[in-house]
Design a protein around this motif. Structure first.
Motif, PDB file in Angstrom:
ATOM      1  N   ASP A 292       0.831  -1.207   0.000  1.00 29.18           N
ATOM      2  CA  ASP A 292       0.000   0.000   0.000  1.00 29.18           C
ATOM      3  C   ASP A 292       0.864   1.255   0.000  1.00 29.18           C
ATOM      4  OD1 ASP A 292      -2.621   1.251   0.138  1.00 29.18           O
ATOM      5  OD2 ASP A 292      -2.040   1.856   2.176  1.00 29.18           O
ATOM      6  N   GLU A 293       1.909   1.274   0.826  1.00 28.61           N
ATOM      7  CA  GLU A 293       2.808   2.426   0.857  1.00 28.61           C
ATOM      8  C   GLU A 293       3.518   2.609  -0.477  1.00 28.61           C
ATOM      9  OE1 GLU A 293       5.332   1.626   4.185  1.00 28.61           O
ATOM     10  OE2 GLU A 293       3.855   2.356   5.640  1.00 28.61           O
ATOM     11  N   LYS A 294       3.918   1.498  -1.093  1.00 29.90           N
ATOM     12  CA  LYS A 294       4.581   1.558  -2.391  1.00 29.90           C
ATOM     13  C   LYS A 294       3.637   2.122  -3.451  1.00 29.90           C
ATOM     14  CE  LYS A 294       6.927  -1.250  -5.825  1.00 29.90           C
ATOM     15  NZ  LYS A 294       7.286  -2.607  -6.231  1.00 29.90           N
ATOM     16  N   LEU A 295       2.384   1.684  -3.423  1.00 32.27           N
ATOM     17  CA  LEU A 295       1.391   2.160  -4.379  1.00 32.27           C
ATOM     18  C   LEU A 295       1.162   3.655  -4.212  1.00 32.27           C
ATOM     19  CD1 LEU A 295      -0.765   1.481  -6.562  1.00 32.27           C
ATOM     20  CD2 LEU A 295      -2.358   1.196  -4.667  1.00 32.27           C
ATOM     21  N   HIS A 296       1.009   4.115  -2.974  1.00 29.58           N
ATOM     22  CA  HIS A 296       0.776   5.538  -2.741  1.00 29.58           C
ATOM     23  C   HIS A 296       1.982   6.389  -3.117  1.00 29.58           C
ATOM     24  CE1 HIS A 296      -3.191   5.354  -1.109  1.00 29.58           C
ATOM     25  NE2 HIS A 296      -2.841   4.461  -0.192  1.00 29.58           N
ATOM     26  N   SER A 297       3.184   5.897  -2.872  1.00 30.15           N
ATOM     27  CA  SER A 297       4.365   6.685  -3.223  1.00 30.15           C
ATOM     28  C   SER A 297       4.533   6.762  -4.738  1.00 30.15           C
ATOM     29  CB  SER A 297       5.619   6.091  -2.576  1.00 30.15           C
ATOM     30  OG  SER A 297       5.918   4.818  -3.136  1.00 30.15           O
ATOM     31  N   GLU A 298       4.172   5.699  -5.462  1.00 27.24           N
ATOM     32  CA  GLU A 298       4.276   5.718  -6.924  1.00 27.24           C
ATOM     33  C   GLU A 298       3.250   6.662  -7.535  1.00 27.24           C
ATOM     34  OE1 GLU A 298       3.843   1.743  -8.256  1.00 27.24           O
ATOM     35  OE2 GLU A 298       5.801   1.102  -7.528  1.00 27.24           O
ATOM     36  N   THR A 299       2.036   6.624  -7.046  1.00 24.70           N
ATOM     37  CA  THR A 299       0.995   7.465  -7.639  1.00 24.70           C
ATOM     38  C   THR A 299       1.168   8.918  -7.272  1.00 24.70           C
ATOM     39  OG1 THR A 299      -0.477   6.972  -5.800  1.00 24.70           O
ATOM     40  CG2 THR A 299      -0.713   5.623  -7.781  1.00 24.70           C
ATOM     41  N   SER A 300       1.690   9.197  -6.071  1.00 23.47           N
ATOM     42  CA  SER A 300       1.818  10.600  -5.674  1.00 23.47           C
ATOM     43  C   SER A 300       2.960  11.290  -6.410  1.00 23.47           C
ATOM     44  CB  SER A 300       2.010  10.711  -4.161  1.00 23.47           C
ATOM     45  OG  SER A 300       3.231  10.112  -3.786  1.00 23.47           O
ATOM     46  N   THR A 301       4.010  10.555  -6.794  1.00 23.76           N
ATOM     47  CA  THR A 301       5.108  11.191  -7.512  1.00 23.76           C
ATOM     48  C   THR A 301       4.766  11.430  -8.967  1.00 23.76           C
ATOM     49  OG1 THR A 301       6.109   9.042  -7.982  1.00 23.76           O
ATOM     50  CG2 THR A 301       6.868  10.207  -5.997  1.00 23.76           C
ATOM     51  N   HIS A 302       3.830  10.645  -9.510  1.00 29.03           N
ATOM     52  CA  HIS A 302       3.486  10.788 -10.921  1.00 29.03           C
ATOM     53  C   HIS A 302       2.208  11.594 -11.138  1.00 29.03           C
ATOM     54  CE1 HIS A 302       6.673   8.083 -11.979  1.00 29.03           C
ATOM     55  NE2 HIS A 302       6.186   7.143 -11.178  1.00 29.03           N
ATOM     56  N   ALA A 303       1.542  11.982 -10.055  1.00 31.58           N
ATOM     57  CA  ALA A 303       0.276  12.694 -10.210  1.00 31.58           C
ATOM     58  C   ALA A 303       0.530  14.112 -10.718  1.00 31.58           C
ATOM     59  CB  ALA A 303      -0.479  12.747  -8.890  1.00 31.58           C
ATOM     60  N   GLN A 304      -0.261  14.513 -11.677  1.00 31.09           N
ATOM     61  CA  GLN A 304      -0.175  15.855 -12.241  1.00 31.09           C
ATOM     62  C   GLN A 304      -1.320  16.686 -11.675  1.00 31.09           C
ATOM     63  OE1 GLN A 304       2.224  16.896 -14.329  1.00 31.09           O
ATOM     64  NE2 GLN A 304       3.187  14.894 -14.101  1.00 31.09           N
ATOM     65  N   PRO A 305      -1.092  17.956 -11.399  1.00 28.85           N
ATOM     66  CA  PRO A 305      -2.201  18.801 -10.927  1.00 28.85           C
ATOM     67  C   PRO A 305      -3.246  18.935 -12.039  1.00 28.85           C
ATOM     68  CG  PRO A 305      -0.233  20.119 -11.333  1.00 28.85           C
ATOM     69  CD  PRO A 305       0.159  18.684 -11.495  1.00 28.85           C
ATOM     70  N   GLN A 306      -4.502  18.865 -11.633  1.00 25.40           N
ATOM     71  CA  GLN A 306      -5.589  18.939 -12.612  1.00 25.40           C
ATOM     72  C   GLN A 306      -6.319  20.262 -12.476  1.00 25.40           C
ATOM     73  OE1 GLN A 306      -8.160  15.651 -11.930  1.00 25.40           O
ATOM     74  NE2 GLN A 306      -6.757  14.155 -12.776  1.00 25.40           N
ATOM     75  N   ASN A 307      -6.909  20.675 -13.582  1.00 22.87           N
ATOM     76  CA  ASN A 307      -7.781  21.841 -13.568  1.00 22.87           C
ATOM     77  C   ASN A 307      -9.105  21.400 -12.958  1.00 22.87           C
ATOM     78  OD1 ASN A 307      -9.239  24.111 -13.985  1.00 22.87           O
ATOM     79  ND2 ASN A 307      -9.045  24.116 -16.205  1.00 22.87           N
ATOM     80  N   MET A 308      -9.495  21.957 -11.847  1.00 20.64           N
ATOM     81  CA  MET A 308     -10.678  21.519 -11.111  1.00 20.64           C
ATOM     82  C   MET A 308     -11.929  22.309 -11.487  1.00 20.64           C
ATOM     83  SD  MET A 308      -9.731  18.961  -9.446  1.00 20.64           S
ATOM     84  CE  MET A 308     -11.139  18.699  -8.421  1.00 20.64           C
ATOM     85  N   PHE A 309     -11.834  23.226 -12.441  1.00 19.52           N
ATOM     86  CA  PHE A 309     -12.988  24.036 -12.790  1.00 19.52           C
ATOM     87  C   PHE A 309     -14.119  23.178 -13.366  1.00 19.52           C
ATOM     88  CE2 PHE A 309     -15.425  26.433 -15.952  1.00 19.52           C
ATOM     89  CZ  PHE A 309     -15.995  27.369 -15.115  1.00 19.52           C
ATOM     90  N   TYR A 310     -13.798  22.339 -14.342  1.00 16.70           N
ATOM     91  CA  TYR A 310     -14.832  21.546 -15.014  1.00 16.70           C
ATOM     92  C   TYR A 310     -15.513  20.556 -14.063  1.00 16.70           C
ATOM     93  CZ  TYR A 310     -17.104  18.863 -18.696  1.00 16.70           C
ATOM     94  OH  TYR A 310     -18.027  18.230 -19.479  1.00 16.70           O
ATOM     95  N   PRO A 311     -14.767  19.771 -13.264  1.00 14.36           N
ATOM     96  CA  PRO A 311     -15.460  18.886 -12.312  1.00 14.36           C
ATOM     97  C   PRO A 311     -16.284  19.645 -11.278  1.00 14.36           C
ATOM     98  CG  PRO A 311     -13.171  18.215 -12.557  1.00 14.36           C
ATOM     99  CD  PRO A 311     -13.332  19.508 -13.287  1.00 14.36           C
ATOM    100  N   THR A 312     -15.781  20.806 -10.849  1.00 13.35           N
ATOM    101  CA  THR A 312     -16.531  21.602  -9.882  1.00 13.35           C
ATOM    102  C   THR A 312     -17.816  22.143 -10.501  1.00 13.35           C
ATOM    103  OG1 THR A 312     -14.446  22.231  -8.819  1.00 13.35           O
ATOM    104  CG2 THR A 312     -16.380  23.571  -8.314  1.00 13.35           C
ATOM    105  N   LEU A 313     -17.730  22.591 -11.741  1.00 11.47           N
ATOM    106  CA  LEU A 313     -18.918  23.085 -12.440  1.00 11.47           C
ATOM    107  C   LEU A 313     -19.951  21.976 -12.612  1.00 11.47           C
ATOM    108  CD1 LEU A 313     -20.333  25.380 -14.019  1.00 11.47           C
ATOM    109  CD2 LEU A 313     -19.187  24.490 -16.066  1.00 11.47           C
ATOM    110  N   LEU A 314     -19.502  20.792 -13.009  1.00  9.85           N
ATOM    111  CA  LEU A 314     -20.432  19.677 -13.177  1.00  9.85           C
ATOM    112  C   LEU A 314     -21.063  19.270 -11.849  1.00  9.85           C
ATOM    113  CD1 LEU A 314     -18.603  17.429 -15.778  1.00  9.85           C
ATOM    114  CD2 LEU A 314     -20.492  18.998 -16.150  1.00  9.85           C
ATOM    115  N   SER A 315     -20.294  19.290 -10.790  1.00 10.86           N
ATOM    116  CA  SER A 315     -20.842  18.959  -9.475  1.00 10.86           C
ATOM    117  C   SER A 315     -21.887  19.982  -9.040  1.00 10.86           C
ATOM    118  CB  SER A 315     -19.722  18.900  -8.435  1.00 10.86           C
ATOM    119  OG  SER A 315     -18.805  17.910  -8.770  1.00 10.86           O
TER     120      SER A 315
END
Length: 155
Positions: free
Chosen positions: A18-41
């Protein structure tokens, strides 16, 4: 004693994975534009707002419908001239729930067949149509049908 050691080893391996999975995904995660999901919500949450508005709409509308305000609302004689009786006023206020039940029964199959996004958009059609009918209603029966249709939209 052997089962407890075996269980500790398995839990330890699960935590490491689990720690390995979280460390791999957090280093490769790109910041997303949250406007569109927020608007849809926000747009999706308007359905709950419209249901509350539709239920609360009867409070200011009933006095005019029941003749407490000097203004003719309906032209048909089934409402004691131009006034709705208390029973008809109660029907006007509560019939939206029947439409909401119908809408809720339909929306599951609709969402499965065309998707949630399009079923939410399609739900706006009876909502707008019901309010348009209500605005143009000159007869009490049309007002009741418009409330059912509005209920289908908010359901």
């Amino acid at each position: 004693h052997g089962d407890a050691v075996n269980l500790r080893e398995r839990v330890g391996k699960m935590i490491e994975a689990d720690e390995k999975l979280h460390s791999e995904t957090s280093t490769h995660a790109q910041p997303q534009n949250m406007f569109y999901p927020t608007l849809l919500s926000a747009m999706a949450s308007l359905g709950a707002f419209m249901f509350g508005y539709s239920l609360g709409f009867t409070s200011p509308a009933l006095p005019a419908m029941q003749g407490e305000i000097d203004k003719q609302v309906f032209t048909d004689i089934s409402c004691n001239g131009d006034k709705a009786s208390s029973d008809l006023g109660s029907l006007f206020g509560s019939i939206i729930s029947v439409g909401a039940m119908i809408g809720a029964l339909l929306c599951g199959k609709l969402a499965d067949s065309i998707g949630r996004k399009y079923s939410l958009a399609l739900g706006a059609v009876p909502l707008m149509g019901g309010y348009l009918m209500l605005c143009l209603a000159e007869h009490y029966a049309v007002a009741i049908m418009s409330r059912v249709i509005t209920g289908v939209g908010v359901g």
